[in-house]
Design a protein around this motif. Structure first.
Motif, short mmCIF file in Angstrom:
data_model
loop_
_atom_site.label_atom_id
_atom_site.label_comp_id
_atom_site.label_asym_id
_atom_site.label_seq_id
_atom_site.Cartn_x
_atom_site.Cartn_y
_atom_site.Cartn_z
N GLY A 129 0.89 -1.25 -0.16
CA GLY A 129 -0.04 0.06 0.02
C GLY A 129 0.97 1.33 0.09
N GLY A 130 2.21 1.07 -0.23
CA GLY A 130 2.94 2.38 -0.37
C GLY A 130 3.82 2.64 1.19
N THR A 131 4.72 3.56 0.92
CA THR A 131 5.51 3.76 2.33
C THR A 131 5.13 5.07 2.78
N PHE A 132 4.33 4.50 4.00
CA PHE A 132 4.08 5.51 5.06
C PHE A 132 4.28 4.86 6.44
N VAL A 133 4.06 5.77 7.41
CA VAL A 133 4.31 5.35 8.88
C VAL A 133 3.14 5.72 9.52
N GLN A 134 2.58 4.88 10.34
CA GLN A 134 1.40 5.06 11.28
C GLN A 134 2.09 5.65 12.84
N THR A 135 1.39 6.64 12.99
CA THR A 135 1.97 7.16 14.39
C THR A 135 0.75 7.31 15.40
N ALA A 136 0.91 6.66 16.46
CA ALA A 136 0.04 6.44 17.54
C ALA A 136 0.14 7.72 18.53
N ILE A 137 -1.04 8.73 18.85
CA ILE A 137 -0.86 9.85 19.69
C ILE A 137 -1.74 9.64 20.66
N LEU A 138 -1.34 9.83 21.79
CA LEU A 138 -1.90 9.83 23.01
C LEU A 138 -2.64 11.38 23.38
N VAL A 139 -3.98 11.31 23.63
CA VAL A 139 -4.34 12.58 23.94
C VAL A 139 -4.92 12.61 25.11
N LYS A 140 -4.67 13.59 25.97
CA LYS A 140 -5.31 13.65 27.55
C LYS A 140 -6.08 15.10 27.51
N SER A 141 -7.44 15.12 27.51
CA SER A 141 -7.99 16.48 27.77
C SER A 141 -8.75 16.46 28.87
N THR A 142 -8.32 17.82 29.61
CA THR A 142 -8.90 17.78 31.42
C THR A 142 -9.59 19.12 31.13
N ALA A 143 -10.88 19.35 31.20
CA ALA A 143 -11.54 20.41 31.57
C ALA A 143 -11.71 20.66 32.98
N MET A 144 -11.48 22.04 33.31
CA MET A 144 -11.60 22.43 34.74
C MET A 144 -12.55 23.71 34.98
N SER A 145 -13.46 23.78 35.87
CA SER A 145 -14.36 24.94 36.19
C SER A 145 -14.57 24.79 37.58
N GLY A 146 -14.05 25.79 38.27
CA GLY A 146 -14.38 25.67 39.71
C GLY A 146 -13.64 24.34 40.48
N SER A 147 -14.51 23.73 41.03
CA SER A 147 -14.11 22.41 41.76
C SER A 147 -14.45 21.39 40.84
N GLN A 148 -15.14 21.54 39.61
CA GLN A 148 -15.53 20.24 38.45
C GLN A 148 -14.33 19.97 37.83
N VAL A 149 -13.95 18.67 37.63
CA VAL A 149 -12.64 18.44 36.67
C VAL A 149 -13.24 17.21 35.87
N SER A 150 -13.17 17.12 34.62
CA SER A 150 -13.30 16.18 33.75
C SER A 150 -12.33 15.74 32.76
N THR A 151 -11.87 14.55 32.69
CA THR A 151 -10.76 14.14 31.79
C THR A 151 -11.20 13.24 30.76
N VAL A 152 -10.94 13.31 29.41
CA VAL A 152 -11.05 12.27 28.55
C VAL A 152 -9.72 12.06 27.95
N GLU A 153 -9.59 10.62 27.84
CA GLU A 153 -8.14 10.46 26.98
C GLU A 153 -8.73 9.43 25.73
N ALA A 154 -7.80 9.83 24.78
CA ALA A 154 -8.13 8.98 23.55
C ALA A 154 -6.48 8.69 22.73
N VAL A 155 -6.79 7.86 22.15
CA VAL A 155 -5.49 7.39 21.20
C VAL A 155 -5.77 7.55 19.60
N ILE A 156 -5.12 8.26 18.96
CA ILE A 156 -5.38 8.44 17.49
C ILE A 156 -4.24 7.66 16.92
N ARG A 157 -4.69 7.14 15.89
CA ARG A 157 -3.72 6.33 15.02
C ARG A 157 -3.75 7.08 13.69
N ARG A 158 -2.59 7.49 12.95
CA ARG A 158 -2.76 8.08 11.98
C ARG A 158 -1.63 7.68 11.12
#
Length: 135
Positions: A106-135
């Motif tokens: 299928g050609g010469t390309f390289v797949q990269t795995a990227i870990l994303v950690k997104s943390t939203a904070m508002s006052g005392s509330q905190v929420s975290t979402v993690e994802a792995v993206i493969r490109r």
């Protein structure tokens, strides 16, 4: 004749106003969300939408950190903290062709795995979402 000219000028100014207000509305930098969880999810979506530009930055540094401003409806401001990290690169499996160089299927390309950690904070509330993206 003067009445027609003034009517055309008024229509032109009205259209110009509509275009400029729509233009400035779309360049709003602070988004409003209904919950802290939705804001954290939006951080991951932001990284996915700009992954091509971020891969260039990740090639020189394996980790990136970003902060995005946001608002929660009916509450104070919030912050989205993004941590982006390259966790692996690999060439896909392929076949070796006799008498030539190794050519991945299928050609010469390289797949990269990227870990994303997104943390939203508002006052005392905190929420975290993690994802792995493969490109």
């Amino acid at each position: 004749n003067a009445l027609l000219t003034s009517l055309l000028v008024a229509i032109g100014l009205g259209l110009l106003y509509a275009v400029l207000t729509k233009f400035f509305y779309t360049t709003e930098t602070v988004k409003t969300f209904s919950s802290v969880r939705e804001a954290a999810q939006s951080g991951v979506e932001y990284v996915i939408s700009s992954i091509d530009q971020l891969k260039v930055q990740l090639s020189s540094s394996p980790e990136l950190a970003m902060t995005l401003p946001c608002k929660i409806e009916g509450r104070t401001d919030c912050i989205i903290e993004l941590k982006i990290k390259t966790i692996g690169t690999k060439a896909p499996h392929g076949q070796e062709i006799s008498g030539s160089m190794y050519e991945p299927f299928g050609g010469t390309f390289v797949q990269t795995a990227i870990l994303v950690k997104s943390t939203a904070m508002s006052g005392s509330q905190v929420s975290t979402v993690e994802a792995v993206i493969r490109r």
